[in-house]
Write a protein that holds these residues in place. Sequence first.
Motif, PDB file in Angstrom:
ATOM      1  N   GLN A   1       0.805  -1.225   0.000  1.00 50.45           N
ATOM      2  CA  GLN A   1       0.000   0.000   0.000  1.00 50.45           C
ATOM      3  C   GLN A   1       0.832   1.266   0.000  1.00 50.45           C
ATOM      4  O   GLN A   1       0.293   2.358  -0.205  1.00 50.45           O
ATOM      5  CB  GLN A   1      -0.928   0.011   1.223  1.00 50.45           C
ATOM      6  CG  GLN A   1      -1.957  -1.089   1.205  1.00 50.45           C
ATOM      7  CD  GLN A   1      -2.841  -1.008  -0.023  1.00 50.45           C
ATOM      8  OE1 GLN A   1      -3.334   0.041  -0.382  1.00 50.45           O
ATOM      9  NE2 GLN A   1      -3.021  -2.136  -0.686  1.00 50.45           N
ATOM     10  N   LYS A   2       2.128   1.169   0.202  1.00 51.58           N
ATOM     11  CA  LYS A   2       2.977   2.359   0.249  1.00 51.58           C
ATOM     12  C   LYS A   2       3.162   2.932  -1.152  1.00 51.58           C
ATOM     13  O   LYS A   2       3.217   2.201  -2.138  1.00 51.58           O
ATOM     14  CB  LYS A   2       4.341   2.008   0.847  1.00 51.58           C
ATOM     15  CG  LYS A   2       4.268   1.652   2.313  1.00 51.58           C
ATOM     16  CD  LYS A   2       5.642   1.329   2.851  1.00 51.58           C
ATOM     17  CE  LYS A   2       5.572   0.931   4.304  1.00 51.58           C
ATOM     18  NZ  LYS A   2       6.894   0.540   4.816  1.00 51.58           N
ATOM     19  N   MET A   3       3.251   4.267  -1.207  1.00 51.86           N
ATOM     20  CA  MET A   3       3.461   4.942  -2.486  1.00 51.86           C
ATOM     21  C   MET A   3       4.868   4.663  -2.978  1.00 51.86           C
ATOM     22  O   MET A   3       5.842   4.845  -2.245  1.00 51.86           O
ATOM     23  CB  MET A   3       3.271   6.452  -2.326  1.00 51.86           C
ATOM     24  CG  MET A   3       1.918   6.841  -1.876  1.00 51.86           C
ATOM     25  SD  MET A   3       0.776   6.542  -3.208  1.00 51.86           S
ATOM     26  CE  MET A   3      -0.747   6.825  -2.371  1.00 51.86           C
ATOM     27  N   LYS A   4       4.974   4.255  -4.237  1.00 53.47           N
ATOM     28  CA  LYS A   4       6.284   3.941  -4.804  1.00 53.47           C
ATOM     29  C   LYS A   4       6.438   4.631  -6.149  1.00 53.47           C
ATOM     30  O   LYS A   4       5.461   4.923  -6.834  1.00 53.47           O
ATOM     31  CB  LYS A   4       6.459   2.443  -4.964  1.00 53.47           C
ATOM     32  CG  LYS A   4       6.463   1.714  -3.636  1.00 53.47           C
ATOM     33  CD  LYS A   4       6.741   0.257  -3.798  1.00 53.47           C
ATOM     34  CE  LYS A   4       6.714  -0.398  -2.423  1.00 53.47           C
ATOM     35  NZ  LYS A   4       6.873  -1.811  -2.513  1.00 53.47           N
ATOM     36  N   MET A   5       7.708   4.870  -6.517  1.00 53.85           N
ATOM     37  CA  MET A   5       8.002   5.498  -7.804  1.00 53.85           C
ATOM     38  C   MET A   5       7.843   4.472  -8.923  1.00 53.85           C
ATOM     39  O   MET A   5       7.701   3.269  -8.682  1.00 53.85           O
ATOM     40  CB  MET A   5       9.437   6.037  -7.797  1.00 53.85           C
ATOM     41  CG  MET A   5       9.655   7.146  -6.800  1.00 53.85           C
ATOM     42  SD  MET A   5      11.259   7.929  -6.941  1.00 53.85           S
ATOM     43  CE  MET A   5      12.329   6.684  -6.279  1.00 53.85           C
TER      44      MET A   5
ATOM     45  N   GLY B   1      14.316  -2.367 -12.852  1.00 53.09           N
ATOM     46  CA  GLY B   1      12.995  -2.961 -12.668  1.00 53.09           C
ATOM     47  C   GLY B   1      12.480  -2.867 -11.240  1.00 53.09           C
ATOM     48  O   GLY B   1      11.464  -3.466 -10.916  1.00 53.09           O
ATOM     49  N   GLU B   2      13.158  -2.128 -10.377  1.00 52.58           N
ATOM     50  CA  GLU B   2      12.744  -1.983  -8.981  1.00 52.58           C
ATOM     51  C   GLU B   2      11.874  -0.749  -8.813  1.00 52.58           C
ATOM     52  O   GLU B   2      12.039   0.249  -9.510  1.00 52.58           O
ATOM     53  CB  GLU B   2      13.986  -1.854  -8.094  1.00 52.58           C
ATOM     54  CG  GLU B   2      14.903  -3.040  -8.163  1.00 52.58           C
ATOM     55  CD  GLU B   2      15.164  -3.620  -6.800  1.00 52.58           C
ATOM     56  OE1 GLU B   2      14.751  -3.000  -5.811  1.00 52.58           O
ATOM     57  OE2 GLU B   2      15.774  -4.684  -6.735  1.00 52.58           O
ATOM     58  N   ARG B   3      10.944  -0.835  -7.872  1.00 49.71           N
ATOM     59  CA  ARG B   3      10.102   0.321  -7.521  1.00 49.71           C
ATOM     60  C   ARG B   3      10.477   0.758  -6.112  1.00 49.71           C
ATOM     61  O   ARG B   3      10.122   0.112  -5.143  1.00 49.71           O
ATOM     62  CB  ARG B   3       8.627  -0.060  -7.586  1.00 49.71           C
ATOM     63  CG  ARG B   3       8.183  -0.410  -8.990  1.00 49.71           C
ATOM     64  CD  ARG B   3       6.709  -0.666  -9.060  1.00 49.71           C
ATOM     65  NE  ARG B   3       5.997   0.584  -8.783  1.00 49.71           N
ATOM     66  CZ  ARG B   3       4.764   0.631  -8.294  1.00 49.71           C
ATOM     67  NH1 ARG B   3       4.127  -0.474  -8.021  1.00 49.71           N
ATOM     68  NH2 ARG B   3       4.173   1.787  -8.095  1.00 49.71           N
ATOM     69  N   ASN B   4      11.188   1.865  -6.014  1.00 43.90           N
ATOM     70  CA  ASN B   4      11.642   2.381  -4.728  1.00 43.90           C
ATOM     71  C   ASN B   4      10.601   3.339  -4.146  1.00 43.90           C
ATOM     72  O   ASN B   4       9.750   3.875  -4.859  1.00 43.90           O
ATOM     73  CB  ASN B   4      12.983   3.103  -4.886  1.00 43.90           C
ATOM     74  CG  ASN B   4      14.070   2.156  -5.348  1.00 43.90           C
ATOM     75  OD1 ASN B   4      14.133   1.018  -4.898  1.00 43.90           O
ATOM     76  ND2 ASN B   4      14.891   2.609  -6.272  1.00 43.90           N
TER      77      ASN B   4
END
Length: 152
Positions: free
Chosen positions: A52-56, A62-65
């Motif tokens: 549920q956390k907002m990610k870029m 291929g990672e969403r930080n």
Amino acid sequence: CWFKYGGTWVYVVGGLLGAVFLFVVVWFIEWATRGTCNEAGLALGLKHREAQKMKMKKDESGERNHFPISTNLLRHLVAGPGLMLHFNFQAALIIWALVLACLWMGFATFVDNDLWILGTRKFGTPRMNCILVAWGYETQQRLMWTKVLFLW
């Protein structure tokens, strides 16, 4: 020094507030030292929380930080246009309040120093109160043009 409104009720209320405070502290300590009884549920809850956390958007690997704490929510679309509009509105309100405060400070500094203290003086005896009311009325009437100009 005696508290003229004191009495038994002060000790009763103080005792009740102390008992509630003690209950909350004991409850918190018990809650903090309690062991985990549902490891699968905890893992599922933590996984759901992380999702549920907002990610870029995905980067080259291929990672969403996560968004950094220094993200400018006035300019970057993080959680939709509504959030960005909300933060822009908040910024506009803050700037508007600062402009009004600086304008009033300018009036009080350059027009008359009585604008700083009008309505804030303490009264004492009935005679001093009468003098204060008369001074306040005269000062208010003398400086009414500044208030009208400020509100205009």
